[in-house]
Design an enzyme around this catalytic site. Structure first.
Site: not given
Length: 454
Positions: A129, A169
């Site tokens: 991430k 995201d």
């Protein structure tokens, strides 16, 4: 306390000691570790190889400076992150989040969750991430472009189609992915289309990727409801958020015959008892980049904007609610909100966002017998379709929307089956949290054993 339980407890103590102050990461690690005593008791080889300790420690954590120039000519500074958490199953895979709340603990919690989410898809992708505390809201396209170019100037040396494949995201949509990919292409002097996913279908993206996370969440919820001989047909549904995940969750609910009566953003929530007008919401949020307050104005008095309370309060309105889909951000649904859902007759909650339910909320959901799907299972459709995009890029191929959507549906059905069957195998039928955690963990742990002590 058994040896397995002691090992789990000791691992969590180590997480706390090594990662002080990172509360979201602590929460995510505890949620997974709390499920694992039965599986490590059954498989002592995981303890012998220190799999618990190793899976909680990222393989690599990258923090970097991101300087850029705003439209007034002033130099601005943000911080960038990429946590490459686990590559036992394949290249690191996970999104980039641009939001003022982003810090290392945020990225680590998201990356840790991503390991197990990606494993549940059955596709060969590891977990990672990244992101920045940059806020794209209120910035011009030129400012967003300059920031993205600076961010990628540093990030490009750490990623690649066979190394680490970021995606979007919160705060990172098609515009940002385009600017990031353009800079990566410029720096590398090659068209490595598989290095980023969430691209426009016009230049290497996958049809159905935009819809995938929201669609997948609702498909998983449909499979859960079926275990109680229930469905979305005629159901009143609450969706938090009003971004990409929320919009396409609404779309899929409507396709399944349900009615979404509420959505939200940071300014409050909209209650629309006749059902959200999806075309209007898409126009305001996707094209105009507006707010839900604009939706209320243009809905002509049929919807109400509420700036106090929370969207889950709608469950107490006449008619109640059958399904709740938290699709905004972490820790947005707490114990009091669950009590509202219980009062409204809610049957199922599926997390479209990452860890949107607090631990207390999850405990109460289990006690109340409301079906509950954790984000690592329910919202796995997004990363699954990103992996399908990688397949298309690698083969220089393009699939139809229908083909990709069919693949997505089958993957989500399989994820549900894994979680359900694993929970039953370990004596906790209906506990999708335990099922998801153990099923994802076992797949990664077995790969780590095979690769040796690395």
């Amino acid at each position: 306390m058994s040896t397995a339980a002691q090992s789990v407890s000791a691992t969590y103590d180590t997480v706390l000691r090594r990662n002080p102050g990172e509360l979201e990461f602590h929460q995510a690690a505890k949620e997974v570790l709390d499920s694992l005593a039965p599986v490590v008791e059954r498989h002592p080889e995981y303890l012998d190889a220190a799999i618990l300790e190793r899976i909680c420690e990222p393989e690599r954590q990258i923090i970097f400076r991101v300087p850029w120039v705003d439209d007034a000519g002033r130099v601005q500074l943000n911080r960038g992150f990429r946590v490459q958490y686990n590559s036992a199953l394949g290249p690191y895979k996970g999104g980039l989040r641009f939001h003022p709340s982003v810090r290392l603990g945020t990225i680590k919690f998201l990356g840790f969750e991503q390991i197990f989410k990606n494993a549940l898809t059955g596709l060969p992708i590891g977990g990672g991430k990244g992101g920045s505390d940059f806020d794209p809201k209120g910035k011009s396209d030129a400012e967003v472009m300059r920031f993205c170019q600076s961010f990628m100037t540093e990030l490009h040396r750490h990623i690649g189609a066979e190394t680490d494949v970021p995606a979007g995201d919160i705060g990172v949509g098609g515009r940002e992915i385009g600017y990031l990919f353009g800079q990566y292409k410029r720096l590398g002097n090659r068209y490595e289309s598989g290095v980023l996913t969430g691209k426009s279908p016009a230049w290497g993206g996958s049809l159905a990727r935009t819809e995938a996370t929201g669609y997948g969440t609702v498909i998983f919820a449909r499979e859960m409801l079926a275990t109680r001989n229930a469905s979305f047909d005629g159901a009143r549904v609450i969706v938090s958020g009003s971004g990409n995940v929320a919009i396409y969750a609404i779309e899929k609910v409507q396709q399944f015959g349900g009615t979404v009566v509420a959505v939200s953003d940071s300014s409050g929530y909209v209650y629309d008892p006749d059902g959200i007008d999806l075309d209007l919401l898409k126009q305001i949020k996707e094209i105009e980049r507006g707010r839900i307050a604009d939706y209320v104005v243009r809905r002509g008095g049929r919807a109400e904007l509420r700036t106090t309370g929370k969207v889950w309060d709608v469950a107490r309105e006449p008619g109640g609610v059958k399904v709740a889909l938290p699709c905004a951000t972490q820790n947005e649904l707490d114990e009091a909100d669950v009590r509202s859902l219980i009062a409204g007759g809610c049957l199922a909650v599926a997390e479209g966002a990452n860890m949107p339910c607090t631990p207390a909320a999850v405990n109460l959901l289990h006690e109340s017998d409301i079906l509950f799907a954790p984000g690592k299972a329910a919202n796995a459709g997004g990363v699954a379709t990103s992996a399908l995009e990688m397949q298309q890029n690698a083969s220089r191929d393009t699939w139809t929307f229908e083909h990709t959507a069919d693949r997505l549906e089958q993957i989500m059905i399989n994820v549900h089956s894994q979680c359900k069957e694993t929970a039953e195998e370990y004596g906790a039928p209906g506990n999708y949290v335990l099922g998801a955690n153990i099923a994802g963990f076992v797949r990664v742990a077995d790969a780590m054993l095979a690769l040796g002590v690395i």
